[in-house]
Design an enzyme around this catalytic site. Structure first.
Site, short mmCIF file in Angstrom:
data_model
loop_
_atom_site.label_atom_id
_atom_site.label_comp_id
_atom_site.label_asym_id
_atom_site.label_seq_id
_atom_site.Cartn_x
_atom_site.Cartn_y
_atom_site.Cartn_z
N ASP A 34 5.70 12.05 1.33
CA ASP A 34 6.19 11.15 0.30
C ASP A 34 7.72 11.08 0.34
OD1 ASP A 34 5.99 9.40 -1.84
OD2 ASP A 34 5.99 10.99 -3.34
N ASN A 82 -2.27 2.33 -1.04
CA ASN A 82 -1.24 1.67 -0.23
C ASN A 82 -1.78 0.37 0.37
OD1 ASN A 82 -0.04 4.81 1.16
ND2 ASN A 82 0.62 3.75 -0.68
#
Length: 286
Positions: A34, A82
């Site tokens: 991340d 995503n």
């Protein structure tokens, strides 16, 4: 007697490795990668620049894990969220980046005896991407060292849904639902990760305190290590720092201090077997 430093480690990595107990390394490390977007924003760059920079982090982390003998490493590369919620242009860039990564890295994976696998709903990805993924998997299938698993179009809740469907389908083909029996081992045998041990350590970069729908079943007893380092800045030395922190923890699995007994783990044969048939076409964060 001082431990021998594995080949391939740089000076900083070697210094940390010498503080580790090689007999207590994690069998399986999972990483939530991340911070690509924040890395790019701080440099006034587009988000895709962060994704591109993150490839070097993958390379360094994978090679260090393989060099020190970690049996399994799973990277949360691209979540189902995503896939559904990011702008189409960013998704297209990520798919292209994945294909370029696979083409470029297969020789290095083979050099390091690393076998490549995937988890997630692979069948929802573009056909050209699926073809490149399968090519890379086949090209590394003979390797016997670390298993590198890329979670692509992956969601832990979706994985559980697919596992329960697979259990019901298997029962229907084997005597009917009257014979259906569900326990923890049965669920584990139908997960995407059935060929892997549950992770001992999960690493999250960028300082966020979330699991983000990643391996929710498998991480039940994993140690969590959160680092403020953004993913494009993460390297093998940071992985070793996470392992050093892991080795300071006393793992009790719900028992008392000093209790060395472990929670029984479901059987995960270290074979080349792939996920159940219902998952072979469903094999996937940026």
């Amino acid at each position: 007697m001082q431990a021998t430093v594995p080949a391939g480690l740089d000076r900083k990595e070697a210094e940390i490795y010498l503080r580790l107990d090689p007999k207590r390394l994690p069998k399986h490390i999972a990483i939530i990668m991340d911070g690509n977007g924040r890395w790019a924003k701080r440099r006034h760059l587009p988000r895709i620049a962060g994704h591109r920079a993150g490839v070097s982090s993958v390379r360094s982390t994978v090679e260090t894990a393989a060099n020190i003998g970690i049996p399994a490493l799973t990277l949360y590369a691209f979540s189902e969220e995503n896939w559904k919620k990011r702008p189409p242009g960013e998704v297209d860039f990520l798919m292209g980046l994945l294909c370029r990564y696979l083409k470029a890295e297969v020789p290095t994976l083979n050099k390091n005896n690393i076998r490549l696998e995937y988890i997630g709903r692979q069948h929802e990805l573009p056909p050209s991407v699926q073809e490149k993924m399968e090519w890379a998997r086949q090209a590394t299938a003979h390797n016997t060292g670390m298993v590198l698993t890329l979670a692509l179009n992956y969601s832990a809740r979706t994985e559980l849904v697919d596992a329960f469907r697979s259990i019901v389908d298997a029962a229907a083909r084997n005597g009917g639902l009257d014979h259906l029996e569900i326990d923890e081992n049965a669920v584990s045998r139908h997960l995407y990760t059935r060929h892997l041990p549950d992770p001992d350590l999960v690493v999250r970069t960028s300082g966020e305190m979330r699991l983000s729908n990643f391996l929710l079943w498998q991480l039940a007893y994993a140690e969590i290590y959160v680092t403020p380092t953004l993913w494009p800045e993460f390297r093998g030395v940071h992985l070793l720092e996470g392992i050093a922190e892991y080795q300071k923890r006393e793992r009790r699995y719900g028992g008392l201090a000093g209790d060395a007994a472990r929670v029984p783990q479901p059987e995960h044969p270290r074979t080349r077997a792939h996920a159940p048939e219902a998952h072979t076409t469903k094999t996937g964060r940026s």
